[in-house]
Design a protein around this motif. Sequence first.
Motif, PDB file in Angstrom:
ATOM      1  N   ARG A   1      -9.172  13.621   0.038  1.00 44.61           N
ATOM      2  CA  ARG A   1      -8.384  12.420  -0.242  1.00 44.61           C
ATOM      3  C   ARG A   1      -7.745  12.581  -1.604  1.00 44.61           C
ATOM      4  O   ARG A   1      -8.236  13.335  -2.449  1.00 44.61           O
ATOM      5  CB  ARG A   1      -9.269  11.166  -0.228  1.00 44.61           C
ATOM      6  CG  ARG A   1     -10.048  10.964   1.046  1.00 44.61           C
ATOM      7  CD  ARG A   1      -9.129  10.626   2.173  1.00 44.61           C
ATOM      8  NE  ARG A   1      -9.889  10.293   3.372  1.00 44.61           N
ATOM      9  CZ  ARG A   1      -9.359  10.232   4.562  1.00 44.61           C
ATOM     10  NH1 ARG A   1      -8.085  10.467   4.739  1.00 44.61           N
ATOM     11  NH2 ARG A   1     -10.095   9.933   5.603  1.00 44.61           N
ATOM     12  N   ARG A   2      -6.667  11.846  -1.842  1.00 47.24           N
ATOM     13  CA  ARG A   2      -5.957  11.923  -3.123  1.00 47.24           C
ATOM     14  C   ARG A   2      -5.580  10.527  -3.587  1.00 47.24           C
ATOM     15  O   ARG A   2      -5.232   9.675  -2.777  1.00 47.24           O
ATOM     16  CB  ARG A   2      -4.685  12.755  -2.983  1.00 47.24           C
ATOM     17  CG  ARG A   2      -4.925  14.201  -2.653  1.00 47.24           C
ATOM     18  CD  ARG A   2      -3.601  14.918  -2.424  1.00 47.24           C
ATOM     19  NE  ARG A   2      -3.822  16.310  -2.124  1.00 47.24           N
ATOM     20  CZ  ARG A   2      -3.879  16.807  -0.895  1.00 47.24           C
ATOM     21  NH1 ARG A   2      -3.724  16.025   0.144  1.00 47.24           N
ATOM     22  NH2 ARG A   2      -4.074  18.086  -0.711  1.00 47.24           N
ATOM     23  N   VAL A   3      -5.620  10.340  -4.897  1.00 48.04           N
ATOM     24  CA  VAL A   3      -5.192   9.078  -5.493  1.00 48.04           C
ATOM     25  C   VAL A   3      -4.595   9.381  -6.862  1.00 48.04           C
ATOM     26  O   VAL A   3      -5.064  10.270  -7.570  1.00 48.04           O
ATOM     27  CB  VAL A   3      -6.376   8.071  -5.598  1.00 48.04           C
ATOM     28  CG1 VAL A   3      -7.453   8.571  -6.535  1.00 48.04           C
ATOM     29  CG2 VAL A   3      -5.895   6.690  -6.014  1.00 48.04           C
TER      30      VAL A   3
ATOM     31  N   VAL B   1       1.585   9.693  -5.055  1.00 49.32           N
ATOM     32  CA  VAL B   1       0.888  10.838  -4.458  1.00 49.32           C
ATOM     33  C   VAL B   1       1.914  11.816  -3.885  1.00 49.32           C
ATOM     34  O   VAL B   1       1.791  13.033  -4.040  1.00 49.32           O
ATOM     35  CB  VAL B   1      -0.114  10.379  -3.371  1.00 49.32           C
ATOM     36  CG1 VAL B   1      -0.704  11.569  -2.637  1.00 49.32           C
ATOM     37  CG2 VAL B   1      -1.221   9.529  -3.986  1.00 49.32           C
TER      38      VAL B   1
ATOM     39  N   TRP C   1     -12.113   5.869  -4.074  1.00 43.62           N
ATOM     40  CA  TRP C   1     -12.187   7.069  -4.902  1.00 43.62           C
ATOM     41  C   TRP C   1     -13.408   7.021  -5.817  1.00 43.62           C
ATOM     42  O   TRP C   1     -14.058   8.040  -6.037  1.00 43.62           O
ATOM     43  CB  TRP C   1     -10.901   7.298  -5.702  1.00 43.62           C
ATOM     44  CG  TRP C   1     -10.637   6.325  -6.804  1.00 43.62           C
ATOM     45  CD1 TRP C   1      -9.879   5.193  -6.739  1.00 43.62           C
ATOM     46  CD2 TRP C   1     -11.134   6.386  -8.154  1.00 43.62           C
ATOM     47  NE1 TRP C   1      -9.875   4.548  -7.954  1.00 43.62           N
ATOM     48  CE2 TRP C   1     -10.634   5.257  -8.834  1.00 43.62           C
ATOM     49  CE3 TRP C   1     -11.947   7.275  -8.839  1.00 43.62           C
ATOM     50  CZ2 TRP C   1     -10.916   5.001 -10.180  1.00 43.62           C
ATOM     51  CZ3 TRP C   1     -12.239   7.013 -10.175  1.00 43.62           C
ATOM     52  CH2 TRP C   1     -11.720   5.893 -10.826  1.00 43.62           C
TER      53      TRP C   1
ATOM     54  N   ARG D   1       1.040   4.133  -2.902  1.00 43.50           N
ATOM     55  CA  ARG D   1       0.730   5.529  -2.570  1.00 43.50           C
ATOM     56  C   ARG D   1       1.905   6.479  -2.859  1.00 43.50           C
ATOM     57  O   ARG D   1       1.741   7.697  -2.804  1.00 43.50           O
ATOM     58  CB  ARG D   1       0.348   5.649  -1.095  1.00 43.50           C
ATOM     59  CG  ARG D   1      -0.841   4.808  -0.669  1.00 43.50           C
ATOM     60  CD  ARG D   1      -2.164   5.338  -1.084  1.00 43.50           C
ATOM     61  NE  ARG D   1      -2.350   6.689  -0.588  1.00 43.50           N
ATOM     62  CZ  ARG D   1      -3.184   7.557  -1.138  1.00 43.50           C
ATOM     63  NH1 ARG D   1      -3.909   7.231  -2.163  1.00 43.50           N
ATOM     64  NH2 ARG D   1      -3.305   8.765  -0.645  1.00 43.50           N
TER      65      ARG D   1
ATOM     66  N   ARG E   1       0.841  -1.202   0.000  1.00 44.81           N
ATOM     67  CA  ARG E   1       0.000   0.000   0.000  1.00 44.81           C
ATOM     68  C   ARG E   1       0.875   1.251   0.000  1.00 44.81           C
ATOM     69  O   ARG E   1       0.612   2.208  -0.723  1.00 44.81           O
ATOM     70  CB  ARG E   1      -0.941   0.013   1.208  1.00 44.81           C
ATOM     71  CG  ARG E   1      -1.912   1.190   1.175  1.00 44.81           C
ATOM     72  CD  ARG E   1      -2.886   1.144   2.350  1.00 44.81           C
ATOM     73  NE  ARG E   1      -4.010   2.026   2.199  1.00 44.81           N
ATOM     74  CZ  ARG E   1      -3.964   3.350   2.239  1.00 44.81           C
ATOM     75  NH1 ARG E   1      -2.826   3.965   2.416  1.00 44.81           N
ATOM     76  NH2 ARG E   1      -5.043   4.071   2.095  1.00 44.81           N
TER      77      ARG E   1
END
Length: 172
Positions: free
Chosen positions: A55-57, A26, A83, A23, A19
């Motif tokens: 949130r960001r993806v 980002v 998302w 990530r 994970r």
Amino acid sequence: MRNEDTEAGRPPLPEGWRRKLARAPVLLFRVGLGPLLGRRFLLLHHTGRVSGLDRRVVLEVVAYERDSRAWTVASGFGPRADWYRNLRGQPKTVLQFGNRHHAVTARFLAPEDGAAIMEKYGARHPRTARRLCAFMRLPSDGSVTALRRAGRAIPFVRLESESCPREAADRS
């Protein structure tokens, strides 16, 4: 591993070090190095359904329409991806493409549109398309039939710009 993610035959969501690795892009966008990822990736901001937090993806751009400033992305983890679910609840958001931010509205595409998109994507990136299908536990022989079947199974989202930057510049 959460059972709900693997029930529908979708790959399990990454956990632990996987994970963190997933990530990492980002962080590149946060420090202004997003353009290093090329024009195949964008940073999508979305609002948490429960928390209300930003949130960001980072997502791969499956198709980009330069004239209309529209990006098409796919949910590799299916409709259960956070998302994707967050955009369903609040489709107006912001994305970062390179170092530019764009106000966009999400439009969720029909399965038949997804089939056409995946067929074109497979023609442009055959090896990546086969790997994506295998990852998602879909037939991965690279044939048009397999790509279209995969495109019907994968949720696609078109992120349409609120206003084209060129138009805004013309008005000033």
